[in-house]
Design a protein around this motif. Structure first.
Motif, PDB file in Angstrom:
ATOM      1  N   LEU A  44      43.235  32.518 -11.034  1.00 31.60           N
ATOM      2  CA  LEU A  44      43.361  33.622 -10.077  1.00 31.60           C
ATOM      3  C   LEU A  44      43.096  34.974 -10.741  1.00 31.60           C
ATOM      4  O   LEU A  44      42.320  35.787 -10.244  1.00 31.60           O
ATOM      5  CB  LEU A  44      44.756  33.610  -9.441  1.00 31.60           C
ATOM      6  CG  LEU A  44      45.022  32.518  -8.401  1.00 31.60           C
ATOM      7  CD1 LEU A  44      46.504  32.471  -8.044  1.00 31.60           C
ATOM      8  CD2 LEU A  44      44.176  32.726  -7.147  1.00 31.60           C
ATOM      9  N   ALA A  45      43.761  35.205 -11.872  1.00 26.74           N
ATOM     10  CA  ALA A  45      43.549  36.465 -12.588  1.00 26.74           C
ATOM     11  C   ALA A  45      42.119  36.548 -13.121  1.00 26.74           C
ATOM     12  O   ALA A  45      41.493  37.616 -13.109  1.00 26.74           O
ATOM     13  CB  ALA A  45      44.552  36.600 -13.725  1.00 26.74           C
ATOM     14  N   ASN A  47      39.474  35.158 -11.784  1.00 30.75           N
ATOM     15  CA  ASN A  47      38.594  35.417 -10.642  1.00 30.75           C
ATOM     16  C   ASN A  47      38.588  36.888 -10.258  1.00 30.75           C
ATOM     17  O   ASN A  47      37.553  37.425  -9.838  1.00 30.75           O
ATOM     18  CB  ASN A  47      39.041  34.589  -9.442  1.00 30.75           C
ATOM     19  CG  ASN A  47      38.563  33.145  -9.504  1.00 30.75           C
ATOM     20  OD1 ASN A  47      38.052  32.692 -10.527  1.00 30.75           O
ATOM     21  ND2 ASN A  47      38.750  32.415  -8.420  1.00 30.75           N
ATOM     22  N   ARG A  48      39.722  37.536 -10.365  1.00 26.59           N
ATOM     23  CA  ARG A  48      39.783  38.946  -9.984  1.00 26.59           C
ATOM     24  C   ARG A  48      38.868  39.789 -10.860  1.00 26.59           C
ATOM     25  O   ARG A  48      38.193  40.704 -10.372  1.00 26.59           O
ATOM     26  CB  ARG A  48      41.225  39.456 -10.070  1.00 26.59           C
ATOM     27  CG  ARG A  48      42.132  38.873  -8.998  1.00 26.59           C
ATOM     28  CD  ARG A  48      43.587  39.233  -9.190  1.00 26.59           C
ATOM     29  NE  ARG A  48      44.432  38.362  -8.374  1.00 26.59           N
ATOM     30  CZ  ARG A  48      45.574  37.825  -8.777  1.00 26.59           C
ATOM     31  NH1 ARG A  48      46.035  38.096  -9.999  1.00 26.59           N
ATOM     32  NH2 ARG A  48      46.263  37.036  -7.979  1.00 26.59           N
ATOM     33  N   TRP A  51      35.344  38.953  -9.810  1.00 30.68           N
ATOM     34  CA  TRP A  51      35.016  39.476  -8.491  1.00 30.68           C
ATOM     35  C   TRP A  51      34.628  40.948  -8.533  1.00 30.68           C
ATOM     36  O   TRP A  51      33.792  41.397  -7.742  1.00 30.68           O
ATOM     37  CB  TRP A  51      36.189  39.268  -7.532  1.00 30.68           C
ATOM     38  CG  TRP A  51      35.848  39.658  -6.127  1.00 30.68           C
ATOM     39  CD1 TRP A  51      36.301  40.738  -5.421  1.00 30.68           C
ATOM     40  CD2 TRP A  51      34.945  38.973  -5.238  1.00 30.68           C
ATOM     41  NE1 TRP A  51      35.755  40.780  -4.175  1.00 30.68           N
ATOM     42  CE2 TRP A  51      34.911  39.702  -4.026  1.00 30.68           C
ATOM     43  CE3 TRP A  51      34.178  37.828  -5.365  1.00 30.68           C
ATOM     44  CZ2 TRP A  51      34.128  39.304  -2.948  1.00 30.68           C
ATOM     45  CZ3 TRP A  51      33.393  37.437  -4.293  1.00 30.68           C
ATOM     46  CH2 TRP A  51      33.373  38.169  -3.092  1.00 30.68           C
ATOM     47  N   GLN A  52      35.201  41.710  -9.440  1.00 31.42           N
ATOM     48  CA  GLN A  52      34.824  43.119  -9.562  1.00 31.42           C
ATOM     49  C   GLN A  52      33.325  43.254  -9.826  1.00 31.42           C
ATOM     50  O   GLN A  52      32.682  44.197  -9.353  1.00 31.42           O
ATOM     51  CB  GLN A  52      35.616  43.774 -10.691  1.00 31.42           C
ATOM     52  CG  GLN A  52      37.098  43.913 -10.397  1.00 31.42           C
ATOM     53  CD  GLN A  52      37.846  44.601 -11.522  1.00 31.42           C
ATOM     54  OE1 GLN A  52      37.242  45.222 -12.399  1.00 31.42           O
ATOM     55  NE2 GLN A  52      39.157  44.504 -11.510  1.00 31.42           N
ATOM     56  N   GLY A  67      35.266  37.106 -16.482  1.00 32.89           N
ATOM     57  CA  GLY A  67      36.386  36.415 -15.853  1.00 32.89           C
ATOM     58  C   GLY A  67      37.195  35.599 -16.836  1.00 32.89           C
ATOM     59  O   GLY A  67      38.428  35.723 -16.918  1.00 32.89           O
ATOM     60  N   THR A 304      37.629  32.688  -4.864  1.00 33.39           N
ATOM     61  CA  THR A 304      37.594  34.072  -4.408  1.00 33.39           C
ATOM     62  C   THR A 304      36.223  34.351  -3.789  1.00 33.39           C
ATOM     63  O   THR A 304      35.185  34.089  -4.412  1.00 33.39           O
ATOM     64  CB  THR A 304      37.841  35.051  -5.570  1.00 33.39           C
ATOM     65  OG1 THR A 304      39.088  34.745  -6.190  1.00 33.39           O
ATOM     66  CG2 THR A 304      37.879  36.487  -5.063  1.00 33.39           C
ATOM     67  N   GLU A 309      41.249  35.632  -1.739  1.00 30.42           N
ATOM     68  CA  GLU A 309      41.471  34.666  -2.813  1.00 30.42           C
ATOM     69  C   GLU A 309      42.503  33.632  -2.370  1.00 30.42           C
ATOM     70  O   GLU A 309      43.383  33.912  -1.563  1.00 30.42           O
ATOM     71  CB  GLU A 309      41.940  35.352  -4.088  1.00 30.42           C
ATOM     72  CG  GLU A 309      43.308  36.007  -3.988  1.00 30.42           C
ATOM     73  CD  GLU A 309      43.768  36.609  -5.302  1.00 30.42           C
ATOM     74  OE1 GLU A 309      44.999  36.639  -5.521  1.00 30.42           O
ATOM     75  OE2 GLU A 309      42.929  37.066  -6.095  1.00 30.42           O
TER      76      GLU A 309
END
Length: 323
Positions: A44-45, A47-48, A51-52, A67, A304, A309
């Motif tokens: 999850l972290a 992917n964030r 995603w940016q 990532g 995501t 997400e």
């Protein structure tokens, strides 16, 4: 094998792409891009960060590298990068590989004292004529490229290792001892890339290398079809070239979910005692559809996209058999 008549029908419905790649033509709905998927909750972290880049129309290759650097730098993630469990001799050794949409790939294995093996792997891809560097050669290459050395064995990981030394009990590779983050991304341009990075199995024999840095075993990308990454007992992925298998199953028409399941079932069929092990695959196809499947319940993966997400549980062979 599909008949000529069927190929002509696909051509009429979906154009030339359907003729060449029936797996894409059989999918319904529009494209889902950009999208990034990764293994386990720490995805999850990761992917964030990816995603940016993707949300700004960035390249999938940049997204997957940035990532997976997140868990590599997080000492709380005990199976990747800084804070990863050491081998039996108390040394933290790291493996990683990366692959882009043009079949370019780079890899490092048994890398010491460098926190971000994924970035070293990318430079192997971009600045050398090779695919893989290992051990001291990989470390020296990293230093030559400007990376700095640091002690990756945290106090917490060292304490666990010293406790393990008391009886040296072999750690099974299952949901309690998973060892990878694999990430796959499809960018706005419709291109795929993937990355995989790990500290390997806890307390492994010094010099052991699993599937994570091996193109085709722990990661594979075919920009015409899709991409796959793996987690669990790396030796089983090596023996079956598992991620290449998943992508080839998608080429034959399977969805990402179906391809992962068929690959797991093929491995399980070869093992009389498959319930002792964990093997899991995560796949993403060219349409932005994803799926996962594993032997044991407990494998989850992060997705995501423009819808947000989510953390999903991968379907498992043992659960299906119990049902």
């Amino acid at each position: 094998m599909n008949s000529r008549r069927y190929f002509l029908k696909l051509s009429a419905l979906a154009g030339a792409a359907g003729v060449l790649f029936p797996g894409l033509a059989r999918s319904s709905g529009g494209l889902n891009k950009p999208v990034v998927v990764s293994t386990w909750e720490h995805g999850l972290a990761a992917n964030r960060a990816a995603w940016q880049i993707l949300a700004s129309d960035g390249r999938a290759l940049d997204a997957v590298e940035q990532g997976v650097r997140v868990p590599e730098a997080d000492p709380r993630v005990r199976t990747v990068g800084l804070g990863g469990y050491p081998d039996a001799a108390g040394q933290v050794t790291l493996d990683a590989c990366i692959m882009d949409e043009n079949m370019n790939c780079g890899s490092v294995a048994c890398l010491h004292n460098i926190k971000h093996p994924i970035s070293v792997a990318r430079l192997v891809m971009e600045r050398t004529p090779h695919v893989m560097l290992v051990g001291e050669g990989a470390r020296q290459f990293a230093l030559d490229q400007g990376f700095t050395e640091e002690n990756l064995l945290t106090a917490e990981a060292e304490a666990d290792w010293r406790q393990w030394l008391k009886d040296r009990k072999v750690q099974p590779i299952n949901i309690e001892n998973h060892d990878t983050i694999g990430m796959l991304a499809l960018d706005s341009a419709g291109n795929l890339s993937g990355a995989c990075t790990t500290s390997g199995a806890a307390y492994k024999l010094p010099g052991r290398v699993g599937d994570s840095p091996l193109i085709g075993a722990g990661l594979y990308v075919d920009n015409d079809i899709g991409a796959a990454t793996a987690t669990g007992m790396g030796e089983l992925m090596i023996k079956t070239v598992g991620c290449h298998l998943v992508v080839e199953l998608m080429r034959q028409g399977a969805s990402p979910q179906q391809a992962c399941q068929q690959a797991v079932e093929r491995i399980a069929a070869k093992l009389g005692d498959f319930a002792r092990f964990q093997v899991g695959f995560l796949a993403l196809n060219k349409r932005g559809e994803s799926g996962a499947f594993c032997i044991q319940p407990g494998f989850n993966y992060a997705v995501t996209d423009n819808q947000g997400e989510k953390l999903l549980d991968g379907q498992s062979l043992l659960t299906e058999q119990a049902g």
